[in-house]
Design an enzyme around this catalytic site. Structure first.
Site, PDB file in Angstrom:
ATOM      1  N   GLY A 259       0.813  -1.214   0.000  1.00 26.22           N
ATOM      2  CA  GLY A 259       0.000   0.000   0.000  1.00 26.22           C
ATOM      3  C   GLY A 259       0.841   1.256   0.000  1.00 26.22           C
TER       4      GLY A 259
ATOM      5  N   SER B  97       0.752  -3.713   5.237  1.00 36.97           N
ATOM      6  CA  SER B  97       1.088  -3.921   6.634  1.00 36.97           C
ATOM      7  C   SER B  97       1.626  -2.623   7.229  1.00 36.97           C
ATOM      8  CB  SER B  97       2.148  -5.020   6.736  1.00 36.97           C
ATOM      9  OG  SER B  97       2.794  -4.938   7.970  1.00 36.97           O
TER      10      SER B  97
ATOM     11  N   ILE C   3       5.139  -2.743   8.591  1.00 33.12           N
ATOM     12  CA  ILE C   3       6.281  -2.604   7.670  1.00 33.12           C
ATOM     13  C   ILE C   3       6.404  -1.172   7.160  1.00 33.12           C
ATOM     14  CG2 ILE C   3       7.218  -3.389   5.440  1.00 33.12           C
ATOM     15  CD1 ILE C   3       5.842  -6.099   6.035  1.00 33.12           C
TER      16      ILE C   3
ATOM     17  N   VAL D 122       7.901   3.450   1.786  1.00 31.57           N
ATOM     18  CA  VAL D 122       9.081   4.310   1.588  1.00 31.57           C
ATOM     19  C   VAL D 122       8.695   5.766   1.884  1.00 31.57           C
ATOM     20  CG1 VAL D 122      10.538   5.304  -0.203  1.00 31.57           C
ATOM     21  CG2 VAL D 122      10.395   2.860   0.036  1.00 31.57           C
TER      22      VAL D 122
ATOM     23  N   VAL E 191       8.826   8.517   0.469  1.00 33.54           N
ATOM     24  CA  VAL E 191       9.411   9.658  -0.245  1.00 33.54           C
ATOM     25  C   VAL E 191       9.013   9.500  -1.716  1.00 33.54           C
ATOM     26  CG1 VAL E 191      11.340  10.228   1.250  1.00 33.54           C
ATOM     27  CG2 VAL E 191      11.591   8.419  -0.427  1.00 33.54           C
TER      28      VAL E 191
ATOM     29  N   LYS F 178       5.792  21.801 -11.334  1.00 39.78           N
ATOM     30  CA  LYS F 178       7.222  21.621 -11.652  1.00 39.78           C
ATOM     31  C   LYS F 178       7.383  21.792 -13.155  1.00 39.78           C
ATOM     32  CE  LYS F 178      10.558  17.752 -11.721  1.00 39.78           C
ATOM     33  NZ  LYS F 178      10.782  16.360 -11.277  1.00 39.78           N
TER      34      LYS F 178
ATOM     35  N   PRO G 237      14.541  21.419 -18.892  1.00 38.53           N
ATOM     36  CA  PRO G 237      13.130  21.833 -18.871  1.00 38.53           C
ATOM     37  C   PRO G 237      12.188  20.726 -19.339  1.00 38.53           C
ATOM     38  CG  PRO G 237      14.170  22.573 -20.901  1.00 38.53           C
ATOM     39  CD  PRO G 237      15.225  21.802 -20.137  1.00 38.53           C
TER      40      PRO G 237
ATOM     41  N   LEU H  69       8.676  -0.307  -6.671  1.00 37.09           N
ATOM     42  CA  LEU H  69      10.035  -0.646  -6.232  1.00 37.09           C
ATOM     43  C   LEU H  69      10.278  -2.154  -6.280  1.00 37.09           C
ATOM     44  CD1 LEU H  69      10.340   1.837  -3.218  1.00 37.09           C
ATOM     45  CD2 LEU H  69      11.261   2.111  -5.533  1.00 37.09           C
TER      46      LEU H  69
ATOM     47  N   THR I 247      11.650   9.550 -11.952  1.00 37.40           N
ATOM     48  CA  THR I 247      10.985   8.724 -12.960  1.00 37.40           C
ATOM     49  C   THR I 247      10.232   7.515 -12.397  1.00 37.40           C
ATOM     50  OG1 THR I 247      13.157   7.706 -13.221  1.00 37.40           O
ATOM     51  CG2 THR I 247      12.479   9.273 -14.921  1.00 37.40           C
TER      52      THR I 247
HETATM   53  C1  LIG Z   1      15.346   8.410  -1.708  1.00 35.38           C
HETATM   54  C2  LIG Z   1      14.232   8.182  -2.664  1.00 35.38           C
HETATM   55  C3  LIG Z   1      13.707   9.263  -3.374  1.00 35.38           C
HETATM   56  C4  LIG Z   1      12.683   9.055  -4.296  1.00 35.38           C
HETATM   57  N1  LIG Z   1      12.217  10.119  -5.032  1.00 35.38           N
HETATM   58  C5  LIG Z   1      11.298   9.886  -5.991  1.00 35.38           C
HETATM   59  C6  LIG Z   1      10.787  10.959  -6.782  1.00 35.38           C
HETATM   60  O1  LIG Z   1      11.142  12.132  -6.622  1.00 35.38           O
HETATM   61  N2  LIG Z   1       9.865  10.666  -7.716  1.00 35.38           N
HETATM   62  C7  LIG Z   1       9.397   9.394  -7.922  1.00 35.38           C
HETATM   63  O2  LIG Z   1       8.577   9.170  -8.822  1.00 35.38           O
HETATM   64  N3  LIG Z   1       9.825   8.390  -7.143  1.00 35.38           N
HETATM   65  C8  LIG Z   1      10.755   8.595  -6.207  1.00 35.38           C
HETATM   66  N4  LIG Z   1      11.167   7.563  -5.431  1.00 35.38           N
HETATM   67  C9  LIG Z   1      10.547   6.264  -5.594  1.00 35.38           C
HETATM   68  C10 LIG Z   1       9.213   6.253  -4.889  1.00 35.38           C
HETATM   69  O3  LIG Z   1       9.396   6.526  -3.513  1.00 35.38           O
HETATM   70  C11 LIG Z   1       8.566   4.890  -5.049  1.00 35.38           C
HETATM   71  O4  LIG Z   1       8.543   4.535  -6.396  1.00 35.38           O
HETATM   72  C12 LIG Z   1       7.146   4.938  -4.573  1.00 35.38           C
HETATM   73  O5  LIG Z   1       7.083   5.397  -3.256  1.00 35.38           O
HETATM   74  C13 LIG Z   1       6.498   3.601  -4.660  1.00 35.38           C
HETATM   75  O6  LIG Z   1       7.020   2.734  -3.700  1.00 35.38           O
HETATM   76  P1  LIG Z   1       6.318   1.335  -3.576  1.00 35.38           P
HETATM   77  O7  LIG Z   1       4.876   1.548  -3.369  1.00 35.38           O
HETATM   78  O8  LIG Z   1       6.748   0.486  -4.710  1.00 35.38           O
HETATM   79  O9  LIG Z   1       7.005   0.694  -2.280  1.00 35.38           O
HETATM   80  P2  LIG Z   1       6.813   1.045  -0.716  1.00 35.38           P
HETATM   81  O10 LIG Z   1       6.480   2.457  -0.486  1.00 35.38           O
HETATM   82  O11 LIG Z   1       8.022   0.495  -0.047  1.00 35.38           O
HETATM   83  O12 LIG Z   1       5.553   0.185  -0.272  1.00 35.38           O
HETATM   84  C14 LIG Z   1       5.650  -1.190  -0.028  1.00 35.38           C
HETATM   85  C15 LIG Z   1       4.350  -1.682   0.578  1.00 35.38           C
HETATM   86  O13 LIG Z   1       4.420  -3.101   0.692  1.00 35.38           O
HETATM   87  C16 LIG Z   1       3.918  -3.485   1.954  1.00 35.38           C
HETATM   88  N5  LIG Z   1       4.483  -4.777   2.329  1.00 35.38           N
HETATM   89  C17 LIG Z   1       5.772  -5.209   2.204  1.00 35.38           C
HETATM   90  N6  LIG Z   1       5.891  -6.462   2.687  1.00 35.38           N
HETATM   91  C18 LIG Z   1       4.654  -6.831   3.096  1.00 35.38           C
HETATM   92  C19 LIG Z   1       4.126  -8.013   3.692  1.00 35.38           C
HETATM   93  N7  LIG Z   1       4.893  -9.064   4.000  1.00 35.38           N
HETATM   94  N8  LIG Z   1       2.813  -8.038   3.983  1.00 35.38           N
HETATM   95  C20 LIG Z   1       1.991  -7.009   3.725  1.00 35.38           C
HETATM   96  N9  LIG Z   1       2.438  -5.863   3.163  1.00 35.38           N
HETATM   97  C21 LIG Z   1       3.754  -5.780   2.857  1.00 35.38           C
HETATM   98  C22 LIG Z   1       4.323  -2.350   2.872  1.00 35.38           C
HETATM   99  O14 LIG Z   1       3.519  -2.327   4.019  1.00 35.38           O
HETATM  100  C23 LIG Z   1       4.056  -1.144   1.959  1.00 35.38           C
HETATM  101  O15 LIG Z   1       2.676  -0.807   2.065  1.00 35.38           O
HETATM  102  C24 LIG Z   1      12.171   7.755  -4.486  1.00 35.38           C
HETATM  103  C25 LIG Z   1      12.654   6.691  -3.748  1.00 35.38           C
HETATM  104  C26 LIG Z   1      13.686   6.882  -2.842  1.00 35.38           C
HETATM  105  C27 LIG Z   1      14.211   5.705  -2.064  1.00 35.38           C
END
Ligand SMILES: Cc1cc2nc3c(=O)[nH]c(=O)nc-3n(C[C@H](O)[C@H](O)[C@H](O)COP(=O)(O)OP(=O)(O)OC[C@H]3O[C@@H](n4cnc5c(N)ncnc54)[C@H](O)[C@@H]3O)c2cc1C
Length: 496
Positions: free
Chosen positions: A16, A42, A45, A48, A50, A81, A101, A336, A347
């Site tokens: 989520g 969860s 857990i 991220v 950000v 932006k 740009p 991710l 991106t």
């Molecule tokens: C330093 C940094 C800067 C960034 N800046 C940018 C930006 O400027 N622009 C951009 O587009 N992207 C950026 N990103 C990437 C962006 O943060 C991610 O692409 C975005 O947040 C999506 O993350 P996610 O949902 O894939 O993973 P996460 O946010 O990690 O979510 C993972 C989910 O999985 C759940 N989960 C994991 N294991 C279990 C389990 N066993 N049971 C139940 N649930 C589970 C967790 O609870 C959570 O809800 C950045 C990333 C980083 C690290």
């Protein structure tokens, strides 16, 4: 495996974060009542959280959901932006900063002038500086502090957003739930597999959940695809050295106008982002742990921002690379869990969105599963690798000699093949247009972006990078004249 594809009747999304809720909202919108969608997350857990910048592609995503800017921007502290300013990526005063740009239809006039001026400088037929910020309307919006919405530029303006990522996930969550997405709080304790497919998810509470299609949005852990299905991961570490980040927010100075741009400032062992939201400025230092400890990175960021320990810092690890196969069996990884390049050009959410569009197209194609998956995986790999090539260029083109990190970026990087090809053509004086055309089907960043980075970082080998030269005044005057009619010069904040 070779049955023809149709809409799945049930989907489970694990995760989520922003990726999980983007998937939930979009799949619910596309597949509607025909498909039961459940999202598991969860809170133990966490996410991220950000990811505060986007590319212009995200506009299309909101339009697809039927969202107007006023429906989500205020709730997510969002601002506009128009591009990214890069500073301190080189050793020279002459090329100490430049602007990348987003492009607008009006840029067609000044853009050609820019490309031509770059060619003249490259071939030694001119000596005046050629800076992207003197040719593109987006830079003029930053200079004049106007938003894309407060201009009257003709045609569709390409612009993007800054936002609070956690708040955006919450907005998407409430939207998805209204469309019937079921939300399950809890931890997936075990993933069952059968002949390359997921056959069930054992929840920590004891029950087992099943679906036709599983979407792995579990973040870097890659619970379904990497861990359970053992999908191979292709690391980009030999090319991109950064693997960690530390973030510290700051407040806006009172009366400070919000510039509609991200700043990306070179640091000793990486770079710092500065992203203005309505409520605060998001700042972070992205660095390589091979060259810098987490404590040193935090101290350097605090010093750069002049912020003491009373404001907490958030440390993050990054896994840089992508899966070899993003969709296999009855599982697709998005976000991710699928891969990450690094945040330099913001991106990641664009890749989430693109993956969703490709998935909908693949499922709707009516092709046999194996051929739809092959096409999907090939296209996702092209996207990831194409973005990596452009990101890698920022590091490889740096001219800094002050730290081992910057020298390693130049000397120890495994340079991607397409990047090397373009640089060879550029440096040798060969026709750069032909070189770009040659790679047309593989490049993700197009002609204007390549000219911007090469000119912006001063890849003009015969020039003395420290020689003071006049700015190409005629270009700036031309841009001023061109935009004067469309821009109000009144000071406005860059919010919706
Ligand atoms: C330093 C940094 C800067 C960034 N800046 C940018 C930006 O400027 N622009 C951009 O587009 N992207 C950026 N990103 C990437 C962006 O943060 C991610 O692409 C975005 O947040 C999506 O993350 P996610 O949902 O894939 O993973 P996460 O946010 O990690 O979510 C993972 C989910 O999985 C759940 N989960 C994991 N294991 C279990 C389990 N066993 N049971 C139940 N649930 C589970 C967790 O609870 C959570 O809800 C950045 C990333 C980083 C690290």
């Amino acid at each position: 495996m070779n049955h023809r594809l149709s809409h799945p009747s049930s989907v489970i999304i694990v995760g989520g974060g922003t990726a999980g809720w983007m998937c939930a909202a979009y799949l619910a919108k596309q597949w509607g009542a025909d498909t039961q969608i459940t999202l598991i997350e969860s809170s133990q857990i966490g996410t991220v959280g950000v990811g505060e910048g986007s590319t212009p592609f995200l506009k299309q995503f909101f339009a697809d959901l039927g969202w107007q800017e006023q429906d989500w921007m205020p709730d997510c502290d969002a601002t506009y932006k128009t591009g990214i300013e890069f500073a301190n990526w080189t050793n020279s005063q002459r090329f100490s900063q430049y602007f990348h740009p987003f492009f607008t239809p009006l840029d067609q006039q000044t853009g050609e002038l820019f490309f031509d001026s770059c060619q003249q400088l490259r071939s030694g037929r001119a000596n005046a500086d050629v800076k992207p910020e003197h040719y593109f309307c987006a830079a003029e919006m930053v200079r004049k502090q106007v938003t894309p919405q407060s201009t009257k530029l003709p045609g569709d303006i390409d612009y993007a957003y800054h936002f609070d990522a956690s708040k955006l996930a919450l907005s998407l969550k409430s939207f998805s739930k209204k469309l019937g997405v079921k939300h399950r709080e809890g931890k997936v304790a075990e993933v069952y597999t059968d002949k390359g497919n997921i056959s069930g998810l054992q929840m920590e509470q004891g029950d087992v959940l099943n679906a036709d299609l599983y979407v792995d949005c579990s973040g870097f852990v890659g619970l379904l695809m990497k861990k359970a299905l053992n999908a191979p991961f292709k690391s980009y570490r030999e090319t991109l050295f950064n693997d960690a980040a530390v973030a510290v927010p700051t407040q806006h100075m009172s009366n400070e106008a919000i510039a509609p741009q991200t700043r990306s400032v070179g640091m000793d062992n990486g770079w710092m982002w500065q992203i203005p939201l309505t409520s605060r400025i998001g700042n972070g230092y992205v660095y390589s742990s091979d060259f810098c400890s987490a404590d040193d990175a935090e101290a350097a960021l605090r010093k750069a921002l002049n912020v003491d320990d009373s404001v907490p810092a958030r440390h993050l690890k990054m896994q840089v690379g992508r899966l070899e196969q993003h969709w296999q069996g009855n599982c697709v990884a998005i976000g991710l869990a699928q891969g990450f390049i690094e945040p330099l050009e913001a991106t990641a959410l664009m890749l989430v969105q693109y993956a969703l569009y490709q998935l909908i197209e693949g499922v709707g194609s009516g092709k046999p599963l194996a051929s739809a998956q092959q096409a999907y995986n090939q296209e996702m790999n092209r996207m990831f690798d194409g973005i990596r090539d452009y990101i890698a260029a920022h590091y490889y083109l740096n001219t800094r000699t002050d730290t081992a990190y910057w020298q390693a970026c130049r000397h120890d990087m495994k340079v991607p093949e397409n990047l090397q090809y373009l640089l060879d053509k550029w440096d040798s004086g060969a026709c750069f247009e032909t070189a770009l055309d040659h790679l047309d089907s593989e490049l993700v960043y197009l002609r204007p972006s390549w000219y911007c980075i090469l000119a912006g970082m001063g890849r003009f080998n015969h020039l003395d990078a420290n020689q003071k030269v006049p700015v190409h005044q005629s270009s700036l005057a031309h841009l001023d004249k061109l935009t004067a009619h469309y821009f109000s010069t009144q000071q406005r904040p860059s919010t919706w």
